[in-house]
Scaffold this active site. Sequence first.
Site, PDB file in Angstrom:
ATOM      1  N   LYS A 184      71.995  65.972  64.383  1.00  0.00           N
ATOM      2  CA  LYS A 184      72.831  65.209  65.320  1.00  0.00           C
ATOM      3  C   LYS A 184      72.163  63.880  65.620  1.00  0.00           C
ATOM      4  O   LYS A 184      70.954  63.734  65.468  1.00  0.00           O
ATOM      5  CB  LYS A 184      73.044  66.006  66.609  1.00  0.00           C
ATOM      6  CG  LYS A 184      71.742  66.326  67.319  1.00  0.00           C
ATOM      7  CD  LYS A 184      71.943  67.256  68.489  1.00  0.00           C
ATOM      8  CE  LYS A 184      70.632  67.547  69.185  1.00  0.00           C
ATOM      9  NZ  LYS A 184      69.954  66.351  69.736  1.00  0.00           N
ATOM     10  N   HIS A 223      62.261  57.533  67.973  1.00  0.00           N
ATOM     11  CA  HIS A 223      61.860  58.928  67.759  1.00  0.00           C
ATOM     12  C   HIS A 223      62.778  59.583  66.726  1.00  0.00           C
ATOM     13  O   HIS A 223      63.918  59.150  66.533  1.00  0.00           O
ATOM     14  CB  HIS A 223      61.944  59.713  69.081  1.00  0.00           C
ATOM     15  CG  HIS A 223      63.351  59.818  69.601  1.00  0.00           C
ATOM     16  ND1 HIS A 223      63.961  58.790  70.293  1.00  0.00           N
ATOM     17  CD2 HIS A 223      64.288  60.800  69.486  1.00  0.00           C
ATOM     18  CE1 HIS A 223      65.195  59.140  70.597  1.00  0.00           C
ATOM     19  NE2 HIS A 223      65.436  60.353  70.109  1.00  0.00           N
ATOM     20  N   HIS A 229      68.470  52.945  65.311  1.00  0.00           N
ATOM     21  CA  HIS A 229      69.543  53.612  66.064  1.00  0.00           C
ATOM     22  C   HIS A 229      69.771  52.938  67.428  1.00  0.00           C
ATOM     23  O   HIS A 229      68.817  52.456  68.057  1.00  0.00           O
ATOM     24  CB  HIS A 229      69.188  55.089  66.264  1.00  0.00           C
ATOM     25  CG  HIS A 229      70.311  55.911  66.797  1.00  0.00           C
ATOM     26  ND1 HIS A 229      70.380  56.308  68.115  1.00  0.00           N
ATOM     27  CD2 HIS A 229      71.426  56.395  66.195  1.00  0.00           C
ATOM     28  CE1 HIS A 229      71.492  57.020  68.295  1.00  0.00           C
ATOM     29  NE2 HIS A 229      72.131  57.090  67.152  1.00  0.00           N
ATOM     30  N   CYS A 240      68.894  67.355  75.938  1.00  0.00           N
ATOM     31  CA  CYS A 240      69.658  68.033  74.894  1.00  0.00           C
ATOM     32  C   CYS A 240      70.011  69.479  75.237  1.00  0.00           C
ATOM     33  O   CYS A 240      71.088  69.954  74.882  1.00  0.00           O
ATOM     34  CB  CYS A 240      68.926  67.925  73.562  1.00  0.00           C
ATOM     35  SG  CYS A 240      68.931  66.203  72.978  1.00  0.00           S
ATOM     36  N   HIS A 262      67.937  60.587  63.704  1.00  0.00           N
ATOM     37  CA  HIS A 262      68.442  59.221  63.863  1.00  0.00           C
ATOM     38  C   HIS A 262      68.110  58.337  62.663  1.00  0.00           C
ATOM     39  O   HIS A 262      66.985  58.391  62.152  1.00  0.00           O
ATOM     40  CB  HIS A 262      67.824  58.563  65.104  1.00  0.00           C
ATOM     41  CG  HIS A 262      68.088  59.284  66.391  1.00  0.00           C
ATOM     42  ND1 HIS A 262      69.357  59.579  66.828  1.00  0.00           N
ATOM     43  CD2 HIS A 262      67.244  59.755  67.343  1.00  0.00           C
ATOM     44  CE1 HIS A 262      69.271  60.195  68.001  1.00  0.00           C
ATOM     45  NE2 HIS A 262      68.005  60.319  68.339  1.00  0.00           N
ATOM     46  N   ASP A 293      65.970  71.104  69.089  1.00  0.00           N
ATOM     47  CA  ASP A 293      65.077  69.947  68.888  1.00  0.00           C
ATOM     48  C   ASP A 293      63.579  70.243  69.046  1.00  0.00           C
ATOM     49  O   ASP A 293      62.846  69.439  69.656  1.00  0.00           O
ATOM     50  CB  ASP A 293      65.468  68.811  69.839  1.00  0.00           C
ATOM     51  CG  ASP A 293      66.869  68.260  69.579  1.00  0.00           C
ATOM     52  OD1 ASP A 293      67.555  68.772  68.678  1.00  0.00           O
ATOM     53  OD2 ASP A 293      67.282  67.322  70.293  1.00  0.00           O
ATOM     54  N   ASP A 330      67.276  66.534  66.021  1.00  0.00           N
ATOM     55  CA  ASP A 330      67.627  65.157  66.365  1.00  0.00           C
ATOM     56  C   ASP A 330      67.297  64.328  65.117  1.00  0.00           C
ATOM     57  O   ASP A 330      66.196  64.436  64.573  1.00  0.00           O
ATOM     58  CB  ASP A 330      66.761  64.742  67.567  1.00  0.00           C
ATOM     59  CG  ASP A 330      67.411  63.728  68.486  1.00  0.00           C
ATOM     60  OD1 ASP A 330      68.633  63.806  68.711  1.00  0.00           O
ATOM     61  OD2 ASP A 330      66.682  62.851  69.006  1.00  0.00           O
TER      62      ASP A 330
HETATM   63  C1  VGL Z   1      66.455  64.161  73.316  1.00  0.00           C
HETATM   64  C2  VGL Z   1      66.251  62.094  74.251  1.00  0.00           C
HETATM   65  C3  VGL Z   1      66.635  61.487  73.071  1.00  0.00           C
HETATM   66  C4  VGL Z   1      66.329  65.643  73.492  1.00  0.00           C
HETATM   67  C5  VGL Z   1      66.869  63.591  72.130  1.00  0.00           C
HETATM   68  O1  VGL Z   1      66.149  66.357  72.477  1.00  0.00           O
HETATM   69  O2  VGL Z   1      66.408  66.112  74.652  1.00  0.00           O
HETATM   70  N1  VGL Z   1      66.169  63.405  74.374  1.00  0.00           N
HETATM   71  N2  VGL Z   1      66.941  62.250  72.017  1.00  0.00           N
HETATM   72 ZN    ZN Z   2      67.280  61.296  70.157  1.00  0.00          ZN
END
Ligand code: VGL
Ligand code: ZN
Length: 201
Positions: free
Chosen positions: A110, A85, A56, A155, A52, A12, A50
């Site tokens: 994901k 995000h 979401h 993550c 979404h 990410d 990430d």
């Molecule tokens: C993440 C919060 C929400 C991450 C992803 O990449 O750690 N944290 N979505």
């Molecule tokens: Zn996320």
Amino acid sequence: MRPAHEALIVVDVQNDFCPGGALAVAGGDAIIPEINAMLRQYPVRVLTQDWHPAGHSSFAESHPGAAPFSSIEMPYGPQILWPTHCVQGTAGAQFHPRLETEPGDLVIRKGFRPAIDSYSAFFENDHQTPTGLEGYLRSRGVEKVVLVGLATDFCVTYSALDAARLGFKVAVKMSACRAIDLDGSLAEACSQMMRVGVDLL
Ligand code: VGL
Ligand code: ZN
């Protein structure tokens, strides 16, 4: 070059998790030079993104009256509600422009199912719905994974715990990660990883 059975998983490293982004992690972009160097050293290289859909269920704005960083109960367990995000197709969801993605063999997206979040690169937050990464790594003969990226305590840790549970050897290169650190979540994440034998490098 690292041995053929080792994979690097870059978690990410996207604009929204870097300074100026919607869910910025302090120093999130500072890890990019080290990750770029590591990407040139591993025979198997996976990037996660990430990803979404708008609206979401992990977004606070999808729950009227709920504040960002509060927690709710979902059918699969507790879920932190995040600022909106990494919405599919937006600039915030793109990889950071200084991340050298070209050596990547696979991009795992994901968090695209509207009703469930997915921190881990292996399973969604129900710990059951697979992303397909396990099969990919096994097909390529991977036995050890090294994790870097954002955020250490969400993550990266969820991915490390799942990888250990699946029987991979797991290491996290801490200098190439940065944390959100919500209410001591970083210390808790590190102790959970150490408990299951993840090497914190
Ligand atoms: C993440 C919060 C929400 C991450 C992803 O990449 O750690 N944290 N979505
Ligand atoms: Zn996320």
